[in-house]
Design an enzyme around this catalytic site. Structure first.
Site, mmCIF file in Angstrom:
data_model
loop_
_atom_site.group_PDB
_atom_site.id
_atom_site.type_symbol
_atom_site.label_atom_id
_atom_site.label_comp_id
_atom_site.label_asym_id
_atom_site.label_seq_id
_atom_site.Cartn_x
_atom_site.Cartn_y
_atom_site.Cartn_z
ATOM 1 N N GLU A 1 40.363 38.262 38.457
ATOM 2 C CA GLU A 1 41.274 38.316 39.596
ATOM 3 C C GLU A 1 41.982 36.965 39.769
ATOM 4 O O GLU A 1 41.549 35.948 39.199
ATOM 5 C CB GLU A 1 40.470 38.665 40.857
ATOM 6 C CG GLU A 1 39.701 39.996 40.764
ATOM 7 C CD GLU A 1 40.588 41.236 40.889
ATOM 8 O OE1 GLU A 1 41.802 41.159 40.625
ATOM 9 O OE2 GLU A 1 40.051 42.303 41.249
ATOM 10 N N ASP B 1 35.404 45.527 30.267
ATOM 11 C CA ASP B 1 34.749 45.472 31.576
ATOM 12 C C ASP B 1 34.083 46.793 31.953
ATOM 13 O O ASP B 1 34.273 47.819 31.295
ATOM 14 C CB ASP B 1 35.752 45.038 32.662
ATOM 15 C CG ASP B 1 37.104 45.750 32.530
ATOM 16 O OD1 ASP B 1 37.175 46.782 31.850
ATOM 17 O OD2 ASP B 1 38.074 45.263 33.129
ATOM 18 N N HIS C 1 45.906 40.649 37.356
ATOM 19 C CA HIS C 1 44.606 40.481 36.687
ATOM 20 C C HIS C 1 44.623 41.049 35.274
ATOM 21 O O HIS C 1 45.386 41.960 34.961
ATOM 22 C CB HIS C 1 43.451 41.051 37.524
ATOM 23 C CG HIS C 1 43.344 42.545 37.577
ATOM 24 N ND1 HIS C 1 42.848 43.212 38.675
ATOM 25 C CD2 HIS C 1 43.636 43.525 36.685
ATOM 26 C CE1 HIS C 1 42.829 44.508 38.436
ATOM 27 N NE2 HIS C 1 43.310 44.731 37.241
ATOM 28 N N ASN D 1 48.113 42.726 40.771
ATOM 29 C CA ASN D 1 47.994 41.314 41.182
ATOM 30 C C ASN D 1 47.934 40.365 39.985
ATOM 31 O O ASN D 1 47.612 39.203 40.129
ATOM 32 C CB ASN D 1 46.756 41.131 42.079
ATOM 33 C CG ASN D 1 45.453 41.477 41.351
ATOM 34 O OD1 ASN D 1 45.464 41.785 40.161
ATOM 35 N ND2 ASN D 1 44.347 41.411 42.062
#
Ligand code: F6R
Length: 238
Positions: free
Chosen positions: A137, A67, A132, A130
């Site tokens: 997400e 990413d 990810h 979280n």
């Protein structure tokens, strides 16, 4: 899913290096899927040390990163392109033409990158607080390919430490390999350390396979090694 618990981050990085080294030994022209962030820094340091001491060559290796922030200058100190050069590429004998970090802010750029990411022998991952992976997400469909994503407040908050602790300076969007792209890799190596990751690690390893925790999809992959330190493993039940 094989879970290895280490006493600290240093041991975690050494264990992760063993997994990476085995792939490189088996195939000097291996295709590596790479991640940025704090978690893999120790592993990259081990790879650089091994290159300097033992001469493990990367001249035939190809890399594809997960990413990158959208609308960040490639040479910005906080770009993932800069991160990879600083932590790994410039210290080893890899051909810069064989290194790939996604870049762009639209669906065409994402599709073009996704088409290039083929035959990944090992995909390295960190995990967000979280759950990810990459910048996929919670709620991201498991079959999504490389795409542009709006970052959640949780992720921008976690990353503001690199942007003068100011969430407003953290980019709002990123380009990321999708979960479908990640799951195509032959082998997956996920590293996580610290107490802040304990809930996400528990959900990934013991929770239901559910897009609410993107990393839980790894339970469906046939060859995953998860290496966590004691703090990140502290909420696992066994
Ligand atoms: C980075 C990436 C992210 C990070 C995750 C954990 O390329 O894809 O998913 O792996 O946000 O980041 P750190 O390691 O900084 O805690």
């Amino acid at each position: 899913m094989k879970v290895i618990i280490t006493k600290d981050y240093d041991e975690l990085s050494k264990e992760a290096f063993k997994v990476m080294k085995e792939v490189l030994d088996n195939n000097p022209a291996a295709v590596l899927g790479l991640a940025t962030g704090s978690s893999p820094e120790g592993l990259y340091a081990e790879m650089v040390k091994d290159y300097k001491e033992n001469g493990t060559s990367y001249k035939d290796v190809k890399t594809y990163n997960l990413d990158e922030y959208v609308d960040i200058d490639r040479n910005d100190p906080q770009s993932y392109y800069t991160f990879m050069n600083d932590h790994l590429f410039k210290h080893i004998d890899i051909d810069p033409a064989n290194t790939h970090v996604p870049y762009g802010n639209n669906a065409e750029a994402a599709k073009e990158y996704d088409d290039q990411v083929k035959g990944v022998d090992i995909q390295l991952l960190g995990i967000g607080q979280n759950g990810h992976i990459g910048f996929n997400e919670p709620g991201t469909p498991f079959d999504e390919r490389t795409h542009i994503v709006e970052l959640t407040e949780s992720t921008r908050n976690a990353n503001k430490r690199f942007f003068d602790n100011d969430i407003n300076k953290v980019p709002t969007h990123a380009i990321t390999q999708g979960i479908g792209t990640v799951m195509d890799a032959k082998k997956i190596l996920l590293v996580a350390n610290g107490e802040a990751k304990a809930d996400a690690v528990k959900a990934m390893v013991e929770g239901p396979v559910d897009p609410a925790c993107p990393a839980s999809v790894l339970q469906n992959h046939p060859d995953v090694v998860v290496i966590v330190d004691e703090a990140a493993a502290s909420k696992l039940s066994k």
